[in-house]
Enzyme design. Structure first.
Site, short mmCIF file in Angstrom:
data_model
loop_
_atom_site.label_atom_id
_atom_site.label_comp_id
_atom_site.label_asym_id
_atom_site.label_seq_id
_atom_site.Cartn_x
_atom_site.Cartn_y
_atom_site.Cartn_z
N GLN A 658 -54.82 53.89 -69.53
CA GLN A 658 -56.11 53.21 -69.58
C GLN A 658 -56.05 51.99 -70.46
OE1 GLN A 658 -59.56 54.68 -68.57
NE2 GLN A 658 -59.40 56.56 -69.69
N GLU A 725 -62.71 51.77 -71.92
CA GLU A 725 -63.16 50.38 -71.91
C GLU A 725 -62.68 49.61 -73.13
OE1 GLU A 725 -67.30 50.15 -70.05
OE2 GLU A 725 -67.13 52.25 -70.62
#
Lengths: 759, 340
Positions: A658, A725
């Site tokens: 990620q 994120e």
């Protein structure tokens, strides 16, 4: 580059391989538009070619005449359907077929349904509208826009954060910078195209559509179609690229459902890449003014951050990233203000770290400028301004390992070898630049439900209506259950992406791992307690060990005495074949209605800066090297290093993926990505992957991710900070500071392209 | 996509017969009812977008003539059959070492998948990527003569600065064509009215007032081969392509350079420029500057100035003049420094 998954350090879980990795790479995973559907008809959208005005007449006769066309849904056909409402579940209040007003380029004017995709496409191209068109406003540079203060217009920004006396501090600052920054429009271009498949059985509606919010959509779609939510099911088992694009439902879903009801057949509509630019959401362009004042000692005395964001005419969409920038450093005073600028554009929506990506870009660029103005090393400058508490509410950080991240990343990068002098590093015709920036993302968590079933054979099934959007949450939820129940991962199956499962919150805001794992933990804990009771009970195989501490491992219940019992024997004693537990997790601070709201698709978020006791953020530090040709000025990125601390890391493999993906996207945001708009007509012009430039493999060289150990017991029961994120926050500023170091050119407007760097 | 008829002729005469039967003689090939397709990487894309609207596709992949699929290399020339795929030509070791500018121009184009599909004959005829040409709702003189040019005052970052007209500023994006025009290649063409050989430089037409007419080909003509003469300049040759990302992008500016050197002095230079012009672009003025001169940074800069003397910038593409010059300067110096 091809590296093994990182070895877990303290408070980090094993790099268990993805539970669905093989299915995905072998093409066996069925995405929503892949689901075999009997007797399906095909829908293709027709969209507007102007951005502002009215459709005076829609000419559909030629389209109707195409062989195979079954129906055309257009004006008048949605009149009995509820209009979409702007909010977290609906992308926009624009109801394209309820109203002949055109609010933006590429607005839906009709849906053609035909026996084949080809016929529907041919017919859709034959539809043309007569317009009463008006001069549209494309964005910041256009006449006719309407600007208003954002605070209070949208829950994303309740008020403009401020602290102390900015004006006085700014007036008295020894060193000042006052600069403007901008970020461009960016469109989601997931490889999996947007699609809706609607299937009716009586008054029961099933929708196959890639979604990050199956529960929210179920409730919202039921409202629009005036159905009982129990009669609507949203199924989205695999999602090929989400990043916020599949978070809010768009107007299309109800239109396709209406079409399917009209023709009495399932309808599938796959939206073309070009049409997605106008019918889906996007990251709006932003502008920033930053005023930063500091003393000669490097302490920031004044921080002013003004932001402007483009939105549609009707909807007050705003991201308001000043919430994070105002709490980043130990400022002496803070003044912020965010405005929204209404233009003739479709309503923007979430894209990976929606507030932080643009706002932190501006802040971190300014930090680099101030470090240069002070003649100070940029890492040292941040160290000097490291806060003990955040300056807006005076709350402590639940944990904050930013400086540790800087130290570890700087060390791995070799920051000490950087010659601070601008333009001093060079190899042949290539100028070398090095820069760094901070990454920050709020840590939030939401209520979540889950069901866990354990059988006497040791098979585990986890059910949770969350969404595997590529984050690895399906794997991690299984991993959590496997660990707590002492079962091998191969025996675990995980069901997600279906509104018929126990509800989970929208997969956005990096909340999924914390929320889902907390619910799974809770369900597993009940399973364990039941098994333990059975094991030590009167007829149990560990009868008499009642006071011993029990645990589950290797398919057994074990006592600290060393005695253990096979699961099958415990189940046999309990005279059951399986234990199934449903759990509802509500984070600390939840309201009494929290679970009800979860079921209604409106989950409460807790954490970030909203909690009473502390503010909760994950942090990281990114270092970038750029090389710029001294003649032709193209920028290349040979290496990037990021160190991140995010509480408990559930799985070092998926966490690394990620963060790596985030940094790669950050490079693209710095150097490549922008939607181009024809300013005269407010129309998007680069609507394909040739002209909408994102990095390709050849652009990405060495990417190193360091997972810095961190323990945070306050954030949630799982101790997890979301990091989906975090990775692309700050990256573009790190690239911009490296470009400055190489060339002396301070580029404040993204993306940084060759034309900005030519002499 | 509109319905169309598909045919797969067995040989060149059969293809030509079909073309002359179904394509009006005077239509430009891109507007004819019957159009040829080979790799389809460009035409199929434009058919889906409604830009190309042939009633009938004549698929050349079934043509039996073996020479269409052969590369013949002698001391004097390289002859490419028109159906040779880009990837095959790019991978030939003799071309990579003997005439690098050709191999590089192919290697740096498109993606591996596209290079395996696209034919060389089709590659040189690829149509512009102008955003306003690709989207049929915009006025476009190339797509719909007389409707106007949307790019002229629109978003024209990728558009041409050389060879433009008041009617059209669309860039010719090909790379291979720059190597061909620099090296004085010729094309062999067969049509119902016979066989002809054309200088590659004469194949494309400047947009002028008729940007819809892109080449000198008739609708019933097929390119059958491309021939590149070899000489002392061939091995000291290079294609430099500058773009927004490292792969799978068209050139913002590119330069095909081949140098015949006598020590430090240029005997003869061959130069073409990509990404900046409406057609494959030979930079004759730059070649003249270099002839007989010692090639150093100053002469390279003078050549680059000459190449862009007539350039005409617009709102968003002005940087291409400066970038084009830098690209040429860098390409000249890097080519000079090659081991011949």
């Amino acid at each position: 580059m091809n590296q093994a998954a990182p070895t877990p350090k303290d408070n980090q879980g094993d790099p268990v391989v993805r539970i669905d990795g093989r299915l995905k790479v072998t093409g066996q995973a069925s995405y929503p538009a892949d689901i075999a559907t009997a007797n399906v008809a095909y829908g293709v959208l027709a969209t507007s070619t102007i951005a502002r005005g009215k459709v005076s007449k829609l000419n559909i006769e030629d389209a109707k005449a195409v062989t195979g066309v079954l129906d055309i849904v257009t004006y008048g056909d949605m009149d009995n359907i509820g209009k979409p409402k702007f909010g977290n579940t609906s992308a926009s209040s624009i109801a394209p077929l309820h109203d002949r007003t055109i609010f933006h380029d590429g607005q839906i004017v009709a849906l053609v349904v035909a026996e084949t995709f080809e016929a529907a496409e041919e017919a859709a191209m034959l539809i043309h509208a007569d317009y009463e068109d008006e001069q549209p406003s494309a964005g910041f540079e256009s006449k006719g826009t309407k600007t208003e203060a954002a605070a209070g217009k949208n829950p994303m920004l309740k008020e403009d954060p401020k602290a102390g006396d900015f004006d006085a501090a700014w007036a008295n600052a020894a060193v000042k910078i006052d600069e403007k920054y901008s970020t461009p429009t960016q469109h989601h271009n997931p490889i999996e195209l947007f699609s809706t498949t609607a299937i009716w059985q009586g008054d029961q509606l099933t929708i196959h559509e890639p979604s990050q919010n199956v529960t929210g959509w179920k409730v919202e779609l039921a409202r629009q179609l005036k159905l009982d939510p129990a009669n609507v099911r949203i199924i989205s088992p695999y999602i090929g690229g989400a990043f916020g694009s599949k978070g809010p439902m768009t107007a299309r879903t109800a239109i396709v459902a209406v079409a399917a009801r009209r023709i009495g057949r399932p309808v599938r509509c796959v939206v073309s890449r070009m049409q997605a630019f106008g019918t889906q959401t996007y990251r709006a362009e932003t502008r920033h003014r930053i005023r930063m004042g500091a003393g000669k000692d490097g302490r920031i005395t004044a921080f002013g951050h003004e932001g402007w964001e483009v939105t549609s005419r009707p909807d007050p969409y705003v991201v308001g990233g000043t919430s994070a920038t105002a709490r980043m450093y130990d400022y002496g005073s803070v003044l912020t203000h965010v405005s929204i600028v209404h233009a003739d554009r479709n309503t923007p929506g979430y894209m990976r770290s929606p507030p932080e990506t643009p706002y932190v870009y501006a802040l971190e660029n300014a930090m680099d400028e101030m470090a240069a103005a002070l003649g100070m090393d940029p890492v040292e400058f941040r160290r000097i301004n490291e806060p003990a508490k955040e300056v807006i509410g005076g709350k402590p950080f639940s944990s904050r390992s930013l400086i540790k991240c800087y130290d570890e990343a700087a060390d791995a990068f070799g920051w000490s070898k950087r010659d601070a002098k601008v333009g001093s590093m060079r190899e042949g015709d290539w100028l070398i630049g090095m820069g760094c920036a901070t990454a920050i993302y709020p840590t939030a968590v939401a209520p979540c439900a889950a069901r866990v079933r354990l059988t006497s054979d040791g098979d585990v099934r986890v059910q949770c209506g969350s969404h595997e959007i590529g984050t690895g949450v399906r794997t991690i939820a299984g991993q959590m259950a496997a660990e707590l129940l002492g079962i091998a991962m191969e025996k675990v199956s995980v069901e997600m992406g279906d509104s018929a499962l126990p509800p989970a919150p929208v997969s956005g805001g990096s909340i999924s791992t914390a929320s889902v794992c907390s619910a799974v933990m809770q369900a597993c804990e009940t399973v364990r307690q039941k098994l333990f009771a059975g094991a030590v009970g009167k007829d149990g195989p560990l009868s008499g060990s009642g006071n011993a501490k029990l645990d589950m491992a290797d398919g057994k219940v074990g006592a600290e005495t060393g005695k253990s019992a096979k699961l099958a024997d415990v189940f046999k004693a309990m005279q059951v074949g399986a234990i199934e537990e449903y759990a509802e997790f509500a984070p600390k601070g939840s309201s009494p209605e929290a679970l009800k709201k979860l079921y209604a698709g409106q989950p409460e978020f807790h954490g970030g800066e909203g909690d009473e006791d502390s503010v909760k953020y994950a942090f990281g530090a990114e270092f970038v090297e750029v090389r710029i040709n001294s003649y032709t000025r193209e920028v290349r990125v040979p290496r990037i290093v990021g160190a991140f601390a995010a509480g408990r890391i559930m799985n070092t493999r998926t966490a690394r993926s990620q963060l790596m993906g985030g940094m790669i996207w950050g490079i693209g945001q710095a150097l490549h990505e922008a939607t181009e708009i024809d300013q005269r007509h407010a129309r998007y012009v680069n609507r394909d992957l040739q002209d909408y430039i994102v990095p390709v493999n050849a652009d990405i060289k060495q990417v190193d991710v360091i997972l810095v150990p961190e323990v945070d017991r306050e954030v949630n029961p799982a101790g997890v900070k979301g990091l989906g994120e975090l990775g692309n926050v700050g990256t573009a500023a790190a690239v911009a500071s490296a470009v400055y170091h190489a060339t002396g050119k301070r580029i404040r407007d993204l993306p940084i392209r060759i034309e900005n760097l030519l002499a | 996509m509109r319905p169309f008829t598909y045919e797969r002729p067995k040989n060149v005469p059969a293809a030509l017969a079909l073309a002359s039967k179904f394509a009006a003689k005077d239509d430009p090939p891109t507007e004819a009812d019957a159009q040829f397709i080979a790799g389809g990487t460009n035409l199929a894309d434009y058919m889906k977008l409604g830009v190309a609207r042939p009633e009938r596709l004549l698929d050349l992949n079934g043509l039996s003539e073996a020479s269409l699929r052969q590369i013949k290399i002698t001391d004097k020339s390289i002859r490419f059959g028109a159906l040779v795929r880009m990837g095959e030509a790019a991978d030939r070791e003799e071309i990579r070492s003997g005439c690098p500018v050709i191999a590089q121009s192919l290697q740096l184009a498109a993606s591996g998948q596209l290079r395996n599909m696209a034919s060389l004959g089709g590659n040189v005829l690829q149509r512009t990527r102008c955003e306003y040409f690709r989207e049929t709702s915009w006025p476009c003189n190339k797509r719909k003569p007389g409707s106007g040019c949307s790019a002229m005052n629109g978003f024209n970052r990728q558009h041409a600065v050389l060879g433009t007209s008041d009617a059209c500023i669309a860039t010719y994006h090909g790379d291979f064509a720059q190597a061909l025009i620099a090296l004085d290649a010729t094309v062999e063409i067969e049509g119902r009215r016979g066989r002809r050989t054309l200088a590659f430089a004469k194949l494309h037409q400047l947009p002028g007032k008729t940007p819809n007419i892109e080449t000198n080909l008739a609708a019933d003509e097929i390119i059958t081969a491309i021939e590149v003469p070899l000489g002392p300049w061939s091995s000291r040759s290079r294609y430099l392509k500058i773009r927004d990302r490292e792969s799978y992008a068209f050139a913002l500016a590119s330069a095909a350079v081949a140098l015949d050197m006598d020590g430090d002095t240029v005997r003869e230079a061959r130069i073409a420029l990509g990404g900046v012009a409406t057609v494959p672009w030979r930079a004759g003025a730059a070649e003249d500057v270099l002839k007989g001169k010692v090639l150093d940074e100053a002469t390279a800069n003078r050549a680059a100035e000459a190449a862009f003397a007539d350039a005409r910038p617009l709102a968003f593409n002005g940087f291409k003049i400066e970038l084009g010059k830098s690209t040429l300067t860098r390409a000249l110096l890097e080519t000079r420094d090659m081991k011949s």
